[in-house]
Design an enzyme around this catalytic site. Sequence first.
Site, PDB file in Angstrom:
ATOM      1  N   LYS A 114       0.876  -1.232  -0.200  1.00 24.94           N
ATOM      2  CA  LYS A 114      -0.144  -0.194  -0.018  1.00 24.94           C
ATOM      3  C   LYS A 114       0.739   1.277   0.046  1.00 24.94           C
ATOM      4  CE  LYS A 114      -4.552  -1.228   0.687  1.00 24.94           C
ATOM      5  NZ  LYS A 114      -5.488  -1.990   1.145  1.00 24.94           N
ATOM      6  N   LYS A 196      -4.018 -10.116  -6.581  1.00 20.92           N
ATOM      7  CA  LYS A 196      -5.665 -10.428  -6.232  1.00 20.92           C
ATOM      8  C   LYS A 196      -6.708  -9.813  -6.636  1.00 20.92           C
ATOM      9  CE  LYS A 196      -6.419  -7.988  -2.003  1.00 20.92           C
ATOM     10  NZ  LYS A 196      -6.774  -7.977  -0.831  1.00 20.92           N
ATOM     11  N   LYS A 199     -11.032  -4.650  -4.088  1.00 18.76           N
ATOM     12  CA  LYS A 199     -11.946  -3.942  -4.102  1.00 18.76           C
ATOM     13  C   LYS A 199     -11.589  -2.377  -4.400  1.00 18.76           C
ATOM     14  CE  LYS A 199     -13.181  -4.675   0.554  1.00 18.76           C
ATOM     15  NZ  LYS A 199     -12.153  -4.409   1.106  1.00 18.76           N
TER      16      LYS A 199
HETATM   17  P1  TYM Z   1     -10.347  -6.486   3.440  1.00 13.81           P
HETATM   18  O1  TYM Z   1     -11.358  -5.647   3.421  1.00 13.81           O
HETATM   19  O2  TYM Z   1      -8.922  -6.350   2.476  1.00 13.81           O
HETATM   20  O3  TYM Z   1     -10.879  -8.007   2.888  1.00 13.81           O
HETATM   21  C1  TYM Z   1     -11.840  -8.621   3.658  1.00 13.81           C
HETATM   22  C2  TYM Z   1     -11.700 -10.060   3.433  1.00 13.81           C
HETATM   23  O4  TYM Z   1     -11.670 -10.677   2.234  1.00 13.81           O
HETATM   24  C3  TYM Z   1     -10.561 -11.317   1.942  1.00 13.81           C
HETATM   25  N1  TYM Z   1     -10.270 -11.292   0.467  1.00 13.81           N
HETATM   26  C4  TYM Z   1     -10.105 -12.185  -0.342  1.00 13.81           C
HETATM   27  N2  TYM Z   1     -10.187 -13.508  -0.415  1.00 13.81           N
HETATM   28  C5  TYM Z   1      -9.986 -14.127  -1.401  1.00 13.81           C
HETATM   29  N3  TYM Z   1      -9.817 -13.508  -2.628  1.00 13.81           N
HETATM   30  C6  TYM Z   1      -9.526 -12.296  -2.825  1.00 13.81           C
HETATM   31  N4  TYM Z   1      -9.180 -11.623  -3.709  1.00 13.81           N
HETATM   32  C7  TYM Z   1      -9.715 -11.447  -1.549  1.00 13.81           C
HETATM   33  N5  TYM Z   1      -9.620 -10.042  -1.437  1.00 13.81           N
HETATM   34  C8  TYM Z   1     -10.032  -9.802  -0.265  1.00 13.81           C
HETATM   35  C9  TYM Z   1      -9.549 -11.164   2.953  1.00 13.81           C
HETATM   36  O5  TYM Z   1      -8.649 -11.875   3.026  1.00 13.81           O
HETATM   37  C10 TYM Z   1     -10.529 -10.558   4.009  1.00 13.81           C
HETATM   38  O6  TYM Z   1     -10.436 -11.676   4.783  1.00 13.81           O
HETATM   39  N6  TYM Z   1      -7.884  -5.961   7.696  1.00 13.81           N
HETATM   40  C11 TYM Z   1      -8.985  -6.688   7.106  1.00 13.81           C
HETATM   41  C12 TYM Z   1     -10.280  -6.295   7.382  1.00 13.81           C
HETATM   42  C13 TYM Z   1     -10.306  -6.574   9.052  1.00 13.81           C
HETATM   43  C14 TYM Z   1     -10.455  -7.859   9.685  1.00 13.81           C
HETATM   44  C15 TYM Z   1     -10.402  -7.383  11.171  1.00 13.81           C
HETATM   45  C16 TYM Z   1     -10.561  -9.221   9.522  1.00 13.81           C
HETATM   46  C17 TYM Z   1     -10.299  -5.364   9.998  1.00 13.81           C
HETATM   47  N7  TYM Z   1     -10.149  -5.761  11.235  1.00 13.81           N
HETATM   48  C18 TYM Z   1     -10.160  -8.162  12.246  1.00 13.81           C
HETATM   49  C19 TYM Z   1     -10.637  -9.959  10.348  1.00 13.81           C
HETATM   50  C20 TYM Z   1     -10.524  -9.685  11.802  1.00 13.81           C
HETATM   51  C21 TYM Z   1      -8.932  -5.974   5.594  1.00 13.81           C
HETATM   52  O7  TYM Z   1      -8.676  -5.169   5.054  1.00 13.81           O
HETATM   53  O8  TYM Z   1      -9.660  -7.149   4.647  1.00 13.81           O
END
Ligand code: TYM
Length: 334
Positions: A114, A196, A199
């Site tokens: 990032k 990957k 979003k």
């Molecule tokens: P974030 O918002 O980037 O993604 C949310 C969840 O989706 C999964 N993910 C994917 N899985 C498979 N293929 C993909 N292309 C893909 N893109 C995203 C991520 O692994 C995630 O599980 N920091 C975290 C959010 C968060 C969180 C937490 C998660 C904040 N606090 C506490 C668990 C526990 C995040 O940015 O995920």
Amino acid sequence: MEEKKIMLSGIKPSGDLTLGSYLGPLRHWPKMIEEYDCYYFMADLHAITVRQDPAALRRRTLEQLAQYIACGLDPEKCTLFIQSHVHQHAELGWVLNCYAMFGELSRMTQFKDKSAKNADNINGGLFTYPSLMAADILLYQPDFVPVGEDQKQHVELARNIVQRFNGVYGDVFKVPEPYIPKVGARIMSLTNPAAKMSKSENGDTGRVTLMDDPNVIMKQFKRAVTDSDTEKCVRYDPENKPGVANLMTIYATVTGRSFAEIEREFDGQGYGRFKPAVGEAVVELLRPIQEETRRILADKAYLEGVYRAGAEKASYVAERTLRKVYKKIGFIAR
Ligand code: TYM
């Protein structure tokens, strides 16, 4: 009676939810609400580590909540909340910053990625993001944290913080386990199978969002990158045919078929029939989720009721942990 195990996870409303967000973690969450005490939230505090348009952030946070419910997260059976509504997250995040080391935060792949992509805004929040994520987790003392592959490193850092903190103060926190699905934990961009599906990155080209129109979804799949070899057959070989392997993973997770079954289904047919078949399967998967999301989103009073009740339940549990932490570290009780 034996107490239920606890499960927690969150997604940042930093972009519209994609097929990756769904196939990686989200589709597994509803199965867990009967068996576990589940907490699922919209990680809006995390979203602002990258600049957000305020109106878009508000829209996406509510839409994400509606999508959680549309995907099967019944608010009567699990706790759904907005992270910024539970102030204990920011408070424990600060405390854990003081137990997370500069060196370990510097090694986080997501921070490095990032920072490279937002060179004009490498802010402190981006760097200390994993301490806040550790706070999100530890406030609820979960047994499992279901995430995609890319978040594994952050959950592991939370485990290190727990060990460091418990080492000083005794058993304050439970050590959380990441729960990563075997298939679908890393859905790749349809235009660049080396990155990957995200979003908020790689333009619009490589992703499918949960609310995309069926025509858009079909177009995305028809133009998905396959590979440049001359073989042109549907075979699972992530190393040499990453684009095909990604499409097969999507098809496998959506239809429940194995890679061998998919290879047989498209044997001798090239990609001409395979790509639209994956598109159609995704359209059918998303159709009921889209309809249900629209229906729920239209009822703002219902959504407000859900997130208010969720914040109340979450705060109650979070406050218990925070008080214990404050006491252990030597703060005077309020
Ligand atoms: P974030 O918002 O980037 O993604 C949310 C969840 O989706 C999964 N993910 C994917 N899985 C498979 N293929 C993909 N292309 C893909 N893109 C995203 C991520 O692994 C995630 O599980 N920091 C975290 C959010 C968060 C969180 C937490 C998660 C904040 N606090 C506490 C668990 C526990 C995040 O940015 O995920």
